[in-house]
Design an enzyme around this catalytic site. Structure first.
Site, PDB file in Angstrom:
ATOM      1  N   PHE A  19       0.037  -2.766  -1.522  1.00 59.03           N
ATOM      2  CA  PHE A  19       0.170  -1.514  -2.271  1.00 59.03           C
ATOM      3  C   PHE A  19       1.267  -1.604  -3.336  1.00 59.03           C
ATOM      4  CE2 PHE A  19      -0.928   0.502   2.087  1.00 59.03           C
ATOM      5  CZ  PHE A  19      -2.269   0.192   1.913  1.00 59.03           C
ATOM      6  N   GLU A  50      13.275   9.265  -6.477  1.00 61.47           N
ATOM      7  CA  GLU A  50      11.860   8.905  -6.401  1.00 61.47           C
ATOM      8  C   GLU A  50      11.023  10.112  -6.002  1.00 61.47           C
ATOM      9  OE1 GLU A  50       8.846   5.980  -3.851  1.00 61.47           O
ATOM     10  OE2 GLU A  50      11.011   5.682  -3.735  1.00 61.47           O
ATOM     11  N   GLU A  57       4.329  14.336   6.304  1.00 63.56           N
ATOM     12  CA  GLU A  57       4.845  14.411   7.669  1.00 63.56           C
ATOM     13  C   GLU A  57       6.303  13.941   7.741  1.00 63.56           C
ATOM     14  OE1 GLU A  57       0.671  14.709   7.515  1.00 63.56           O
ATOM     15  OE2 GLU A  57       1.919  13.062   6.776  1.00 63.56           O
TER      16      GLU A  57
END
Length: 385
Positions: free
Chosen positions: A159, A248, A373
């Protein structure tokens, strides 16, 4: 209501970015989507425009700005136009903060000028197959050679946005094994030259959205990394990563708000032009009420984002603040964009319409940078729960 978060400099920059997008992105964007990445020469144009050097000190070729709000302007304008700058957001929003804070003087002089110009594109490699958000569980290792001149890097990452075109990748690796007392210790960051022997780009991953950003699997087989390319101190990387997470997550929150605002704009334009049963879709009460609800949601998202931007520029944005902002904006933006797509009817499901691309692109906001979460856990902990 008038926004006060941006000043005249930010708005002048906005006009520059808007004109650049119209001339250099929109006419070619469909080609980029088909190719699965923006062309490398486009990044050179961003460098020439000064986009990569906004926060880089002047002595290294940048503008020396300290405000994150210029990055927010870029995010808002790309969303407004229904486009992106490919994988370059990782270059500036994720990689640059590490280089500015943790690189030594020699490294800054070696890397930052080419970073600013776009001659050296960067990516960051944290996630590994099977570990996901558990960075402490990473298996990639970097062992110091016997003569102490280099590390030997072995492992794999996945990723990795920008991983196909990157020239240097900030690779997180274990330079010491974890201990029962401290699973997070022993992780370091190596700024790896992608031309190194044993460095390999694996599959270019096919994603649900964000089609113009190149995302890849990377592997390292006995890659020799000079000790001069260690970023910061050995074994301190987990703390470095945690330090950069609020910015971020703020960037993701800004993106979610901007996407929701763009969705309302796209839907409003569509329902005014589209006729059903002999009258514009905009004339139906349901359409008006749905868009009114969406507009009120976007107003709330804007307020959260603007407050967070001010807090960040003042050095007051906490990890819990950023987590709360990311959680709220990404979850509510998803609802807004879904409703706006519904107003398009069947055309909303067609990728030629920007609302469809936006729907796909926004889904990852609730995953990367920490899942919703994880954000809930951080916020709950800050509440003493």
């Amino acid at each position: 209501m008038r926004r006060t978060v941006f000043n005249e400099d930010h708005e002048a920059f906005r006009e520059t970015i808007r004109d650049f997008i119209a001339a250099e992105v929109v006419p070619y964007y469909d080609e980029w989507r088909e190719a699965g990445q923006a062309p490398r020469e486009f990044y050179k144009k961003l460098g020439e425009l000064g986009v990569f050097g906004i926060e880089v000190p002047e002595e290294y070729g940048g503008a020396g700005e300290t405000s994150f709000k210029f990055n927010a302007v870029i995010t808002e304008e790309t969303a407004r136009a229904g486009v992106s700058f490919g994988g370059s957001s990782v270059h500036t929003a994720l990689c640059l903060p590490y280089l500015l804070k943790y690189a030594n003087e020699e490294q800054k002089r070696r890397w930052l000028p080419s970073f600013v110009s776009g001659d050296m594109m960067t990516a960051i490699a944290m996630t590994e197959p099977g570990t996901g958000s558990d960075l402490a569980g990473m298996k990639t290792t970097a062992k110091l050679s016997e003569d102490g001149t280099h590390y030997v890097l072995n492992g794999a990452k996945t990723f990795i946005t920008g991983g196909v075109l990157a020239d240097r990748v900030l690779v997180c690796a274990r330079t010491a094994p974890p201990t029962p007392e401290d699973r997070r210790g022993g992780i370091s960051i190596l700024v790896v030259d992608t031309k190194s022997e044993g460095y390999a780009v694996g599959r270019k991953l096919e994603k649900l959205g964000l089609k113009t950003s190149d995302t890849a699997e990377l592997s390292f087989t006995d890659v020799k990394v000079p000790v001069e390319d260690l970023l910061g101190e050995e074994g301190k990387a987990f703390g470095y990563l945690a330090h950069n997470l609020p910015q971020e997550r703020l960037g993701i929150a800004v993106g979610a708000y901007a996407q929701a605002a763009a969705a309302v704009r796209f839907a409003t334009e569509y329902v005014r032009d589209r006729t059903v049963f002999g009258q514009p879709v905009a004339s139906f009460q349901n359409t008006k009420f749905v868009l009114a609800d969406c507009k009120s949601e976007v107003d709330a998202l804007e307020a959260v984002v603007d407050r967070a931007l001010d807090a960040h520029d003042a050095g007051e944005l906490t990890a819990a603040d950023a987590a709360s902002a990311k959680l709220f904006t990404t979850e509510r933006a998803a609802v807004v964009i879904d409703r706006c797509l519904q107003l398009h009817g069947g055309y909303g499901y067609m990728m030629e319409y920007p609302i469809a691309r936006l729907y796909a692109d926004t889904r990852v906001n609730r995953i990367y940078g920490g899942t919703s979460e994880v954000m809930r856990s951080i916020v709950a902990k800050s509440m003493g729960l």
